[in-house]
Design a protein around this motif. Structure first.
Motif, PDB file in Angstrom:
ATOM      1  N   LEU A  10      -4.863   6.980  -0.771  1.00  0.00           N
ATOM      2  CA  LEU A  10      -4.423   5.610  -0.570  1.00  0.00           C
ATOM      3  C   LEU A  10      -4.388   4.893  -1.909  1.00  0.00           C
ATOM      4  O   LEU A  10      -5.304   5.041  -2.723  1.00  0.00           O
ATOM      5  CB  LEU A  10      -5.379   4.903   0.393  1.00  0.00           C
ATOM      6  CG  LEU A  10      -4.923   3.639   1.088  1.00  0.00           C
ATOM      7  CD1 LEU A  10      -3.606   3.835   1.833  1.00  0.00           C
ATOM      8  CD2 LEU A  10      -5.985   3.144   2.051  1.00  0.00           C
ATOM      9  N   GLY A  11      -3.326   4.149  -2.133  1.00  0.00           N
ATOM     10  CA  GLY A  11      -3.182   3.345  -3.334  1.00  0.00           C
ATOM     11  C   GLY A  11      -2.790   1.924  -2.964  1.00  0.00           C
ATOM     12  O   GLY A  11      -2.310   1.667  -1.846  1.00  0.00           O
ATOM     13  N   PHE A  12      -2.960   1.013  -3.893  1.00  0.00           N
ATOM     14  CA  PHE A  12      -2.758  -0.400  -3.617  1.00  0.00           C
ATOM     15  C   PHE A  12      -1.862  -1.011  -4.682  1.00  0.00           C
ATOM     16  O   PHE A  12      -2.048  -0.764  -5.873  1.00  0.00           O
ATOM     17  CB  PHE A  12      -4.114  -1.119  -3.578  1.00  0.00           C
ATOM     18  CG  PHE A  12      -5.072  -0.462  -2.621  1.00  0.00           C
ATOM     19  CD1 PHE A  12      -5.027  -0.749  -1.274  1.00  0.00           C
ATOM     20  CD2 PHE A  12      -5.978   0.487  -3.074  1.00  0.00           C
ATOM     21  CE1 PHE A  12      -5.873  -0.116  -0.388  1.00  0.00           C
ATOM     22  CE2 PHE A  12      -6.834   1.124  -2.199  1.00  0.00           C
ATOM     23  CZ  PHE A  12      -6.782   0.825  -0.843  1.00  0.00           C
ATOM     24  N   LYS A  13      -0.896  -1.820  -4.247  1.00  0.00           N
ATOM     25  CA  LYS A  13       0.002  -2.517  -5.159  1.00  0.00           C
ATOM     26  C   LYS A  13      -0.464  -3.965  -5.268  1.00  0.00           C
ATOM     27  O   LYS A  13      -0.753  -4.610  -4.251  1.00  0.00           O
ATOM     28  CB  LYS A  13       1.437  -2.457  -4.647  1.00  0.00           C
ATOM     29  CG  LYS A  13       1.982  -1.048  -4.613  1.00  0.00           C
ATOM     30  CD  LYS A  13       3.390  -1.028  -4.089  1.00  0.00           C
ATOM     31  CE  LYS A  13       3.874   0.417  -3.976  1.00  0.00           C
ATOM     32  NZ  LYS A  13       5.244   0.506  -3.507  1.00  0.00           N
ATOM     33  N   TRP A  14      -0.532  -4.461  -6.491  1.00  0.00           N
ATOM     34  CA  TRP A  14      -1.006  -5.819  -6.757  1.00  0.00           C
ATOM     35  C   TRP A  14       0.100  -6.614  -7.442  1.00  0.00           C
ATOM     36  O   TRP A  14       0.834  -6.081  -8.261  1.00  0.00           O
ATOM     37  CB  TRP A  14      -2.245  -5.780  -7.648  1.00  0.00           C
ATOM     38  CG  TRP A  14      -3.332  -4.896  -7.116  1.00  0.00           C
ATOM     39  CD1 TRP A  14      -3.576  -3.603  -7.453  1.00  0.00           C
ATOM     40  CD2 TRP A  14      -4.302  -5.233  -6.117  1.00  0.00           C
ATOM     41  NE1 TRP A  14      -4.651  -3.108  -6.732  1.00  0.00           N
ATOM     42  CE2 TRP A  14      -5.115  -4.091  -5.913  1.00  0.00           C
ATOM     43  CE3 TRP A  14      -4.569  -6.380  -5.384  1.00  0.00           C
ATOM     44  CZ2 TRP A  14      -6.166  -4.069  -4.998  1.00  0.00           C
ATOM     45  CZ3 TRP A  14      -5.627  -6.362  -4.477  1.00  0.00           C
ATOM     46  CH2 TRP A  14      -6.407  -5.221  -4.289  1.00  0.00           C
ATOM     47  N   GLY A  15       0.220  -7.872  -7.106  1.00  0.00           N
ATOM     48  CA  GLY A  15       1.232  -8.728  -7.717  1.00  0.00           C
ATOM     49  C   GLY A  15       0.894 -10.193  -7.498  1.00  0.00           C
ATOM     50  O   GLY A  15      -0.130 -10.539  -6.904  1.00  0.00           O
ATOM     51  N   GLN A  16       1.766 -11.042  -7.979  1.00  0.00           N
ATOM     52  CA  GLN A  16       1.585 -12.481  -7.808  1.00  0.00           C
ATOM     53  C   GLN A  16       1.882 -12.867  -6.358  1.00  0.00           C
ATOM     54  O   GLN A  16       2.820 -12.334  -5.759  1.00  0.00           O
ATOM     55  CB  GLN A  16       2.528 -13.254  -8.737  1.00  0.00           C
ATOM     56  CG  GLN A  16       2.219 -13.068 -10.204  1.00  0.00           C
ATOM     57  CD  GLN A  16       0.846 -13.600 -10.574  1.00  0.00           C
ATOM     58  OE1 GLN A  16       0.376 -14.602 -10.050  1.00  0.00           O
ATOM     59  NE2 GLN A  16       0.181 -12.897 -11.486  1.00  0.00           N
ATOM     60  N   PRO A  17       1.097 -13.785  -5.791  1.00  0.00           N
ATOM     61  CA  PRO A  17       1.402 -14.237  -4.425  1.00  0.00           C
ATOM     62  C   PRO A  17       2.719 -15.005  -4.424  1.00  0.00           C
ATOM     63  O   PRO A  17       3.052 -15.678  -5.393  1.00  0.00           O
ATOM     64  CB  PRO A  17       0.224 -15.131  -4.064  1.00  0.00           C
ATOM     65  CG  PRO A  17      -0.382 -15.537  -5.358  1.00  0.00           C
ATOM     66  CD  PRO A  17      -0.088 -14.443  -6.338  1.00  0.00           C
ATOM     67  N   ILE A  51       0.852  -1.194   0.000  1.00  0.00           N
ATOM     68  CA  ILE A  51       0.000   0.000   0.000  1.00  0.00           C
ATOM     69  C   ILE A  51       0.884   1.239   0.000  1.00  0.00           C
ATOM     70  O   ILE A  51       2.056   1.185   0.389  1.00  0.00           O
ATOM     71  CB  ILE A  51      -0.965   0.041   1.207  1.00  0.00           C
ATOM     72  CG1 ILE A  51      -0.191   0.012   2.520  1.00  0.00           C
ATOM     73  CG2 ILE A  51      -1.979  -1.088   1.139  1.00  0.00           C
ATOM     74  CD1 ILE A  51      -1.037   0.256   3.742  1.00  0.00           C
ATOM     75  N   PHE A  52       0.315   2.355  -0.434  1.00  0.00           N
ATOM     76  CA  PHE A  52       1.012   3.636  -0.384  1.00  0.00           C
ATOM     77  C   PHE A  52      -0.033   4.726  -0.258  1.00  0.00           C
ATOM     78  O   PHE A  52      -1.198   4.515  -0.567  1.00  0.00           O
ATOM     79  CB  PHE A  52       1.890   3.839  -1.623  1.00  0.00           C
ATOM     80  CG  PHE A  52       1.150   3.736  -2.929  1.00  0.00           C
ATOM     81  CD1 PHE A  52       0.702   4.876  -3.570  1.00  0.00           C
ATOM     82  CD2 PHE A  52       0.904   2.505  -3.508  1.00  0.00           C
ATOM     83  CE1 PHE A  52       0.015   4.790  -4.776  1.00  0.00           C
ATOM     84  CE2 PHE A  52       0.228   2.405  -4.715  1.00  0.00           C
ATOM     85  CZ  PHE A  52      -0.218   3.549  -5.348  1.00  0.00           C
ATOM     86  N   GLY A  53       0.363   5.880   0.231  1.00  0.00           N
ATOM     87  CA  GLY A  53      -0.618   6.942   0.384  1.00  0.00           C
ATOM     88  C   GLY A  53      -0.031   8.223   0.919  1.00  0.00           C
ATOM     89  O   GLY A  53       1.189   8.406   0.937  1.00  0.00           O
ATOM     90  N   GLN A  54      -0.936   9.101   1.356  1.00  0.00           N
ATOM     91  CA  GLN A  54      -0.575  10.375   1.964  1.00  0.00           C
ATOM     92  C   GLN A  54      -1.494  10.605   3.159  1.00  0.00           C
ATOM     93  O   GLN A  54      -2.672  10.259   3.110  1.00  0.00           O
ATOM     94  CB  GLN A  54      -0.709  11.514   0.954  1.00  0.00           C
ATOM     95  CG  GLN A  54       0.279  11.399  -0.194  1.00  0.00           C
ATOM     96  CD  GLN A  54       0.115  12.510  -1.205  1.00  0.00           C
ATOM     97  OE1 GLN A  54      -0.939  13.119  -1.310  1.00  0.00           O
ATOM     98  NE2 GLN A  54       1.168  12.768  -1.955  1.00  0.00           N
TER      99      GLN A  54
END
Length: 157
Positions: free
Chosen positions: A126-133, A114-117
């Protein structure tokens, strides 16, 4: 990124050796979400945002992953719902303001960071990072219809 305004930047990057195993949300007394922390393996990250008096956790089962996030914001984030590939979800806060839904752009991807201010009063963006488990499911989700788990500090009042 979701939300509006500016503030101090924060992030919880993807761990190189562990998937997300828990989510901790910090709430202020005014109902603003102040911060979010992720547990990767057995270690909790620093809070993205500020820690406050009300902290709630959602612990994932082995092999379980977050596949979508729903929420609302009104100057600050007020409500977050994390849903998993096991059909469970946990809600934090009170539904109020503009809604959003975040999910990966490809099947099989899961929440990895996650990332944000934030400002003194709470999370603004707020932002969200998605990837392979990193670890595939070690158990199969329940095949019988199971009641969705909803956990909210508002429900406890």
């Amino acid at each position: 990124m979701y939300g509006a305004g500016r503030g101090t930047s924060c992030s919880v990057p993807q761990s190189s050796d562990s998937d997300i195993t828990g989510i901790r949300v910090s709430m202020g007394l005014a109902g603003h979400i102040k911060g979010v922390s992720l547990r990767q393996g057995s270690v909790w990250s620093e809070m993205c945002g500020k820690k406050d008096v009300i902290n709630q956790e959602f612990i994932l089962r082995p092999g379980e992953h977050v596949i979508s996030v729903y929420g609302t914001s009104k100057n600050y984030f007020r409500y977050l719902v994390f849903s998993t590939d096991f059909g469970r979800s946990a809600s934090f806060g009170r539904k109020e303001g503009r809604t959003f839904t975040a999910y990966p752009d490809e099947p099989g991807r899961v929440l990895t960071g996650i990332f944000g201010q934030y400002s003194f009063l709470g999370l603004k963006r707020l932002g969200f990072k998605w990837g392979q488990p990193l670890v595939q499911a070690t158990m199969t989700p329940p095949t019988t219809k199971q009641k969705t788990t909803k956990e909210s500090w508002c429900d406890m009042l």
